[in-house]
Write an enzyme that holds these catalytic residues in place. Structure first.
Site, PDB file in Angstrom:
ATOM      1  N   ASP A 128       3.273   9.381  -0.696  1.00 33.85           N
ATOM      2  CA  ASP A 128       2.316   8.652  -0.258  1.00 33.85           C
ATOM      3  C   ASP A 128       2.038   7.539  -1.347  1.00 33.85           C
ATOM      4  O   ASP A 128       2.231   7.793  -2.496  1.00 33.85           O
ATOM      5  CB  ASP A 128       1.153   9.686  -0.292  1.00 33.85           C
ATOM      6  CG  ASP A 128       0.128   9.239   0.891  1.00 33.85           C
ATOM      7  OD1 ASP A 128      -0.044   8.189   1.235  1.00 33.85           O
ATOM      8  OD2 ASP A 128      -0.470  10.215   1.336  1.00 33.85           O
ATOM      9  N   HIS A 147       0.875  -1.260   0.105  1.00 38.81           N
ATOM     10  CA  HIS A 147       0.019   0.050  -0.084  1.00 38.81           C
ATOM     11  C   HIS A 147       0.772   1.257  -0.026  1.00 38.81           C
ATOM     12  O   HIS A 147       0.325   2.581  -0.346  1.00 38.81           O
ATOM     13  CB  HIS A 147      -0.883  -0.071   1.261  1.00 38.81           C
ATOM     14  CG  HIS A 147      -2.021  -1.157   1.220  1.00 38.81           C
ATOM     15  ND1 HIS A 147      -3.415  -0.637   0.720  1.00 38.81           N
ATOM     16  CD2 HIS A 147      -2.111  -2.369   1.216  1.00 38.81           C
ATOM     17  CE1 HIS A 147      -4.150  -1.724   0.734  1.00 38.81           C
ATOM     18  NE2 HIS A 147      -3.446  -2.679   0.969  1.00 38.81           N
TER      19      HIS A 147
HETATM   20  C1  GDG Z   1      -2.153   3.863   3.232  1.00 34.91           C
HETATM   21  C2  GDG Z   1      -0.830   4.437   2.283  1.00 34.91           C
HETATM   22  C3  GDG Z   1      -2.780   4.540   0.395  1.00 34.91           C
HETATM   23  C4  GDG Z   1      -8.528   9.949   7.668  1.00 34.91           C
HETATM   24  N1  GDG Z   1      -9.011  10.427   8.896  1.00 34.91           N
HETATM   25  C5  GDG Z   1     -10.259  10.109   9.237  1.00 34.91           C
HETATM   26  C6  GDG Z   1     -10.399   8.957   8.546  1.00 34.91           C
HETATM   27  N2  GDG Z   1      -9.615   8.956   7.498  1.00 34.91           N
HETATM   28  C7  GDG Z   1      -9.853   7.981   6.199  1.00 34.91           C
HETATM   29  C8  GDG Z   1      -9.588   8.623   4.757  1.00 34.91           C
HETATM   30  C9  GDG Z   1      -9.116   7.492   4.118  1.00 34.91           C
HETATM   31  C10 GDG Z   1      -8.187   7.012   4.806  1.00 34.91           C
HETATM   32  O1  GDG Z   1      -8.519   7.155   6.280  1.00 34.91           O
HETATM   33  C11 GDG Z   1      -6.578   7.287   4.851  1.00 34.91           C
HETATM   34  O2  GDG Z   1      -6.257   6.653   3.554  1.00 34.91           O
HETATM   35  P1  GDG Z   1      -4.932   7.403   2.806  1.00 34.91           P
HETATM   36  O3  GDG Z   1      -4.820   6.613   1.630  1.00 34.91           O
HETATM   37  O4  GDG Z   1      -5.189   8.857   2.611  1.00 34.91           O
HETATM   38  O5  GDG Z   1      -3.824   7.244   3.726  1.00 34.91           O
HETATM   39  P2  GDG Z   1      -3.247   5.983   4.778  1.00 34.91           P
HETATM   40  O6  GDG Z   1      -3.935   6.021   5.949  1.00 34.91           O
HETATM   41  O7  GDG Z   1      -1.827   6.396   4.859  1.00 34.91           O
HETATM   42  O8  GDG Z   1      -3.152   4.718   3.969  1.00 34.91           O
HETATM   43  C12 GDG Z   1      -1.784   5.428   1.295  1.00 34.91           C
HETATM   44  C13 GDG Z   1      -3.778   3.766   1.332  1.00 34.91           C
HETATM   45  O9  GDG Z   1      -2.972   2.995   2.472  1.00 34.91           O
HETATM   46  C14 GDG Z   1      -4.547   2.708   0.721  1.00 34.91           C
HETATM   47  O10 GDG Z   1      -3.620   1.804  -0.058  1.00 34.91           O
HETATM   48  O11 GDG Z   1      -3.582   5.286  -0.401  1.00 34.91           O
HETATM   49  O12 GDG Z   1      -0.746   5.788   0.505  1.00 34.91           O
HETATM   50  O13 GDG Z   1      -0.422   5.223   3.304  1.00 34.91           O
HETATM   51  O14 GDG Z   1      -9.937   6.786   3.419  1.00 34.91           O
HETATM   52  O15 GDG Z   1     -10.945   9.080   4.643  1.00 34.91           O
HETATM   53  N3  GDG Z   1     -11.785   8.519   8.411  1.00 34.91           N
HETATM   54  C15 GDG Z   1     -12.606   8.816   9.248  1.00 34.91           C
HETATM   55  N4  GDG Z   1     -12.409   9.616  10.249  1.00 34.91           N
HETATM   56  C16 GDG Z   1     -11.123  10.226  10.374  1.00 34.91           C
HETATM   57  O16 GDG Z   1     -11.156  11.070  11.259  1.00 34.91           O
HETATM   58  N5  GDG Z   1     -13.765   7.806   9.400  1.00 34.91           N
END
Ligand code: GDG
Length: 470
Positions: free
Chosen positions: A366, A158
């Site tokens: 990222d 990821h």
């Molecule tokens: C890893 C990789 C890759 C965030 N704050 C809250 C919340 N979130 C949710 C977001 C989003 C998820 O969490 C975060 O996903 P990201 O992709 O932005 O980043 P990582 O957590 O670092 O994820 C990344 C991912 O895996 C998938 O392969 O894209 O690059 O680092 O869905 O909306 N959700 C809620 N409350 C929050 O305060 N409910």
């Protein structure tokens, strides 16, 4: 068709798979429901050795079994807090300066992988296909193979795969790549990540790479591919619209008193470029006095991994920056940065995205960044906000309608904000349409189904061939 076995560091709870968590849990659960199978991993609990060894705990939901185990304090410290999050995470995000390497932690990482694999073996059936997720579990297939498992096993990373010169900083880099070669299929978020893996194979492992992405290294053959993770954009659009008139949105709107809104949501992590983002916003207020009092940045940043020292430091840094900038530009009725160190419900986030004029997503590195995709999907097509996105997010390769920025260029980011704040409706709509088309073409279902299709098409190993295709 055989069952699907999903292994990830954390297992979503059956309730989370019904939609309260991120779309990823829902997407993976969809595939599990279709094929029937098991979702296996850590429960998130730190437990005594007796309890850990008694697991896994099984919970049934239709054709899906949730199988979880607790970790002992030592395993948690070495495998999770140590090698996974204090070595692999920073180095894979190009932050050698924040990484440490401890032999005992690495040994613990391998020990926990072997222990988890041993627990899973008992739940496996001969036709199962096994899908392992992320950097915590690199040695998992090797451990399964050493127990004689010949099933097809795929791995999806990821996070970014770093360029070889960066990976070399981890002393057992060769063992890690050798472990990866025990999979049948390796999936990466972007072509850049896949290329970085290929570069390591050819330059440092005396291996070969074919035009179709298959690799021969360490006496094994495996396939590699790019599978860009996505979201279900129409579901997000519908959710954002459904909740746009709820209390929390109305309250925010009222408190803004007509000011423009910039929204950012990230786990509190040093890879997300939060300090650089705050400074770019500060520069906007410094260089363009007309925006003082007229634009607000809402940063939602729920803390994660707060027992890892580098995460305590980023939290302090951000609190300092938010306080300093607010001290400089606040008025009696105006606070430029609203910094919220807490978790919000997913439906609230999507409706807040819809209310804002800019989604400001500026990671330093990222794998993909799902927030960028969610922001786009949540917009009102009649009056969409603009996504200002770092070139170092995997999503930048797909979202050509975003205003792209380099997070190390504070003035560049400040100019991008000015441009986005003043962008006419027709330009915003054009960019939104381009981005939505990209999200629809490559949604979460496409990611999941194409990975599983490719994994199912790998030739089956014969008994005794667990060591790898020769
Ligand atoms: C890893 C990789 C890759 C965030 N704050 C809250 C919340 N979130 C949710 C977001 C989003 C998820 O969490 C975060 O996903 P990201 O992709 O932005 O980043 P990582 O957590 O670092 O994820 C990344 C991912 O895996 C998938 O392969 O894209 O690059 O680092 O869905 O909306 N959700 C809620 N409350 C929050 O305060 N409910």
């Amino acid at each position: 068709m055989g069952r699907l076995i999903v292994v990830s560091n954390r297992v979503a709870t059956p309730t989370e798979t019904k939609g309260s968590a991120g779309g990823l849990a829902v997407g993976v659960f969809g595939a599990l429901k279709d094929a029937g199978g098991v979702w296996f991993g850590w429960s998130g609990d730190v437990v005594s050795e007796t309890v850990a060894n008694a697991g896994p705990m099984l919970e049934q939901d239709g054709a899906v079994t949730f199988a979880t185990v607790g970790l002992t304090r030592k395993d948690y410290d070495q495998y999770y807090r140590g090698f996974s999050n204090a070595t692999l995470w920073p180095v894979f995000h190009y932050r050698n300066d924040l990484a440490r390497y401890e032999r005992e932690e690495y040994a613990g990482y391998r020990r926990v992988n072997a222990w988890l694999a041993h627990k899973l073996v008992k739940l496996l059936e001969p036709d199962d296909i096994i899908w392992i997720h992320d950097y915590h579990l690199i040695p998992f297939a090797e451990a399964l193979r050493s127990e004689g498992v010949t099933n097809r096993i795929g791995f999806f990373l990821h996070i970014p795969f770093p360029a070889p010169q960066i990976l070399l900083n981890i002393p057992p880099h060769e063992e890690l790549v050798k472990s990866l070669s025990c999979y049948d299929l390796l999936g990466f978020q972007t072509a850049t990540d896949q290329q970085a893996f290929h570069d390591y194979v050819t330059r440092h492992a005396r291996g070969t790479v074919s035009a179709d992405g298959s690799v021969e290294a360490f006496g094994r053959k495996l396939r590699t591919g790019v599978y860009r993770i996505g979201v279900f954009p129409d579901e997000i659009a519908e959710q954002a619209k459904r909740y746009e008139s709820r209390q929390h949105v109305l309250e925010l709107k009222q408190s803004l008193e007509g000011r423009k809104l910039i929204m950012s949501v990230d786990r509190l992590d040093y890879s997300k470029g939060l300090v650089e983002r705050f400074r770019a916003f500060e520069l906007l207020l410094e260089r363009s006095p007309e925006w003082r009092g007229n634009v607000t940045l809402v940063q939602i940043a729920p803390p994660t991994r707060s027992d890892v020292a580098t995460y305590q430091k980023i939290r302090q840094d951000l609190e300092y920056e938010a306080g300093r900038i607010n001290g400089r530009y606040s008025g009696l009725d105006y606070t430029p940065i609203r910094y919220l160190n807490q978790q919000y419900d997913r439906w609230k986030l999507m409706s807040l995205f819809r209310e804002s004029q800019i989604g400001f997503v500026t990671p330093l590195h990222d794998g993909m960044n799902l927030v960028a995709k969610e922001y786009v999907a949540a917009q009102n097509p009649d009056d969409p906000g603009v996504l200002v996105l770092s070139i170092f997010a995997g999503a930048a390769a797909e979202l050509s309608g975003a205003v792209l920025v380099n997070p190390h260029d504070a003035i560049g980011m400040c100019e991008a904000l000015q441009r986005a704040l003043q962008m006419p409706l027709d330009a915003r709509q054009r960019r939104h349409e381009i981005n939505m088309a990209a999200l629809r073409e490559n949604d979460l279902g496409v990611w999941r189904d194409s990975f599983l299709r490719d994994l199912r098409s790998v030739p089956v190993r014969r008994a005794g061939e667990a060591g790898g295709h020769q």
